[in-house]
Design an enzyme around this catalytic site. Structure first.
Site, PDB file in Angstrom:
ATOM      1  N   PRO A 228      43.248  38.401  37.526  1.00 29.94           N
ATOM      2  CG  PRO A 228      45.537  38.043  37.504  1.00 29.94           C
ATOM      3  CD  PRO A 228      44.227  37.322  37.515  1.00 29.94           C
ATOM      4  CG  ASP A 251      34.096  44.700  41.736  1.00 32.96           C
ATOM      5  OD1 ASP A 251      32.941  45.084  41.868  1.00 32.96           O
ATOM      6  OD2 ASP A 251      34.764  44.146  42.618  1.00 32.96           O
ATOM      7  CE  LYS A 273      33.025  47.223  46.780  1.00 35.99           C
ATOM      8  NZ  LYS A 273      33.592  45.919  46.654  1.00 35.99           N
ATOM      9  N   GLY A 305      40.322  39.206  40.407  1.00 37.43           N
ATOM     10  CA  GLY A 305      41.117  38.269  41.200  1.00 37.43           C
ATOM     11  C   GLY A 305      40.267  37.148  41.767  1.00 37.43           C
ATOM     12  CB  ILE A 309      41.987  37.090  48.107  1.00 41.60           C
ATOM     13  CG1 ILE A 309      42.138  35.610  48.442  1.00 41.60           C
ATOM     14  CG2 ILE A 309      43.239  37.894  48.483  1.00 41.60           C
ATOM     15  CD1 ILE A 309      43.393  34.969  47.954  1.00 41.60           C
ATOM     16  CB  THR A 334      44.456  36.084  44.398  1.00 38.19           C
ATOM     17  OG1 THR A 334      44.402  37.337  45.084  1.00 38.19           O
ATOM     18  CG2 THR A 334      45.764  35.386  44.748  1.00 38.19           C
ATOM     19  CB  ALA A 335      46.246  40.789  42.518  1.00 36.36           C
ATOM     20  CG  MET A 386      43.199  47.570  47.833  1.00 32.02           C
ATOM     21  SD  MET A 386      41.668  47.389  48.740  1.00 32.02           S
ATOM     22  CE  MET A 386      41.883  45.786  49.477  1.00 32.02           C
TER      23      MET A 386
END
Ligand code: SAH
Length: 465
Positions: A228, A251, A273, A305, A309, A334-335, A386
């Protein structure tokens, strides 16, 4: 960076040290080790200086400093115990465009001397820009312990073969791979064990094999989770691949601090992105990866992340698989894990949450189309990726479908980075709080009773809270 690190060639060049005490001695010894021609000016000399002057390129002049002493010098070190005199020497030297260093007075230096780990010809220079000398010393101690004594010999061996390898292996990439294999493989290990002859034989045979190998070796793609944001959360494998990559396609979510760890010479391609401005369309990214790997590149596709996922990692490797390109996937933190840990919000808890659901607030099409009954379950933590754009809608729907309005909720912005910001609210007030507190992406939303633990368990606050 406060200073530009460089290595100076002072061989046979006139250098001046003013002062005759133990500090002057240390600096003189260093200059001599690098082959400088040294003059030391002082009214009295440390006995070791007198001794050194008998065997080395060292002149001792028993006198006090005068501006004329700076003539014809390349470099001056003011090491007297009189700070005012040191500062004056520095100023005069600076006016003459000399390299000047005054001991313990960084403000009057135009260069500073680093701590050194010496495995000549391999030299490690460490500096904290004068801010934390003890930290520098601790790091030096670690490196001293970590770098084998024979590392310098290994560097010498590589140096001896450099021109031949260049002649025999014409492509730069081929040479780099060769050296990586040799230095970390058997020849390197033998050299570190002090077996010079055997090391040379092993290197020679590796060189013959490499020269015979034709064509480009097939490339591959590693789909790597960069975590993250905090670079300390990378996996060893991620770091290794990042340091061996020819090309890194990254990204927007990949933090600058993580990118700094990519091999300096690797080509870095930004695949963007941001929500609205997709820099490269997903299809273009898929094609790019295929093309790079087919050209024999070692490609790291670096994603924020965990790649699997909400990262569209699956789609990217699907096209690789179709084209028969070797690939591997390296999981990342992951976040949800990173943000939850750093914000002191356990995702599950014996008393508050027996399950945890990850959903995305963003869907193809405009409105999130979520399965509300799965989301409104007692003793469950809901994590929304998101989720910022449609936040008001989602919260209203949750309440409409039966979630108690006072359910605690958190927004974690830029989680695990120094800019981490945590905003605590309830499902009813979350969207308003986001506006009021100017919450911006990337932000993770966590909803559930576990959020109450934040006050008690948060240990990392970032800077902007
Ligand atoms: N593959 C990524 C998620 C990509 S989706 C992962 O496993 O973490 C992008 C969303 O992830 C963002 O909109 C945000 O909700 C969340 N996110 C990623 N990094 C974040 C961070 N450092 N802080 C807060 N949220 C983050």
């Amino acid at each position: 960076m406060d200073y530009l690190p460089v290595f100076l060639d002072v061989k046979g060049r006139d250098c001046l040290v003013v002062g005759g005490g133990s500090t002057a001695l240390r600096k003189t010894e260093l200059l001599l080790r690098a082959g400088a021609k040294v003059t030391v000016l002082s009214v009295s000399f440390h006995p070791r200086l007198t001794e050194l002057a008998k065997q080395e390129a060292l002149t001792l002049r028993r006198k006090s400093f005068e501006p004329g002493d700076l003539e014809q010098r390349r470099l001056v070190i003011a090491a007297t115990d009189d700070p005012a005199l040191n500062a004056r020497i520095a100023e005069l030297g600076e006016n003459k465009h000399l390299l000047v260093n005054t001991v313990d007075q960084p403000e009057s230096c135009n260069f500073i001397m680093p701590a050194i780990v010496d495995r000549s010809p391999l030299t490690v220079a460490i500096s904290s820009g004068g801010r934390a000398p003890i930290l520098t010393r601790l790091l030096k101690a670690r490196l001293e312990a970590m770098i084998p004594a024979n590392f310098g010999q290994l560097a010498k061996l590589a140096g001896n073969y450099r021109d031949r390898v260049k002649k025999m292996l014409s492509r730069q990439e081929q040479r780099r791979r060769f050296w990586e294999q040799v230095l970390s493989g058997p020849p390197g290990q033998l050299m570190l064990a002090g077996q010079r002859k055997k090391a040379e034989e092993a290197l020679e045979s590796a060189l013959q094999t490499a020269a015979r190998a034709t064509g480009t070796s097939p490339g591959f793609v590693a789909l790597v989770g960069a975590g993250p944001g905090d670079p300390d959360l990378l996996t060893f494998r991620a770091l290794r691949l990042m340091q061996e990559a020819d090309v890194v396609v990254y990204d927007r979510l990949v933090s600058q601090a993580v990118l700094e760890l990519v091999r300096r010479d690797a080509e870095k391609i930004y695949a963007g992105k941001a929500r609205a401005a997709h820099t490269l369309a997903q299809e273009e990214i898929n094609h790019l990866l295929v093309r790079l790997a087919k050209a024999g590149k070692r490609v790291v596709r670096l994603k924020g992340g965990d790649p699997f996922i909400f990262g569209r990692g699956g789609e990217e490797i699907e096209s690789l698989a179709e084209e028969g390109i070797p690939f591997l996937v390296v999981p990342g933190i992951t976040a949800a894990s990173g943000c939850a840990s750093y914000a002191g919000i356990p995702l599950t808890h014996r008393d508050h949450a027996q399950s945890c659901l990850f959903v995305t607030g963003h869907r193809r099409g405009d409105r999130p189309n979520l399965e509300w009954e799965k989301m409104i379950v007692p003793n469950q933590t809901l994590v929304i990726y998101m989720g910022l754009l449609g936040l008001a809608d989602v919260c209203q729907s949750l309440i409409r479908h039966g979630m108690p309005a006072e359910t605690p909720a958190a927004m974690i912005q830029a989680g695990t980075t120094p800019e981490q910001k945590v905003v605590i609210a309830t499902v009813a007030t979350l969207a308003d709080s986001a506006k009021k507190e100017n919450v911006s992406p990337p932000t993770l939303v966590i909803i559930g009773e576990v959020v109450r633990l934040h006050g008690k368990l948060a240990w990392f606050r970032g800077t902007s809270q």
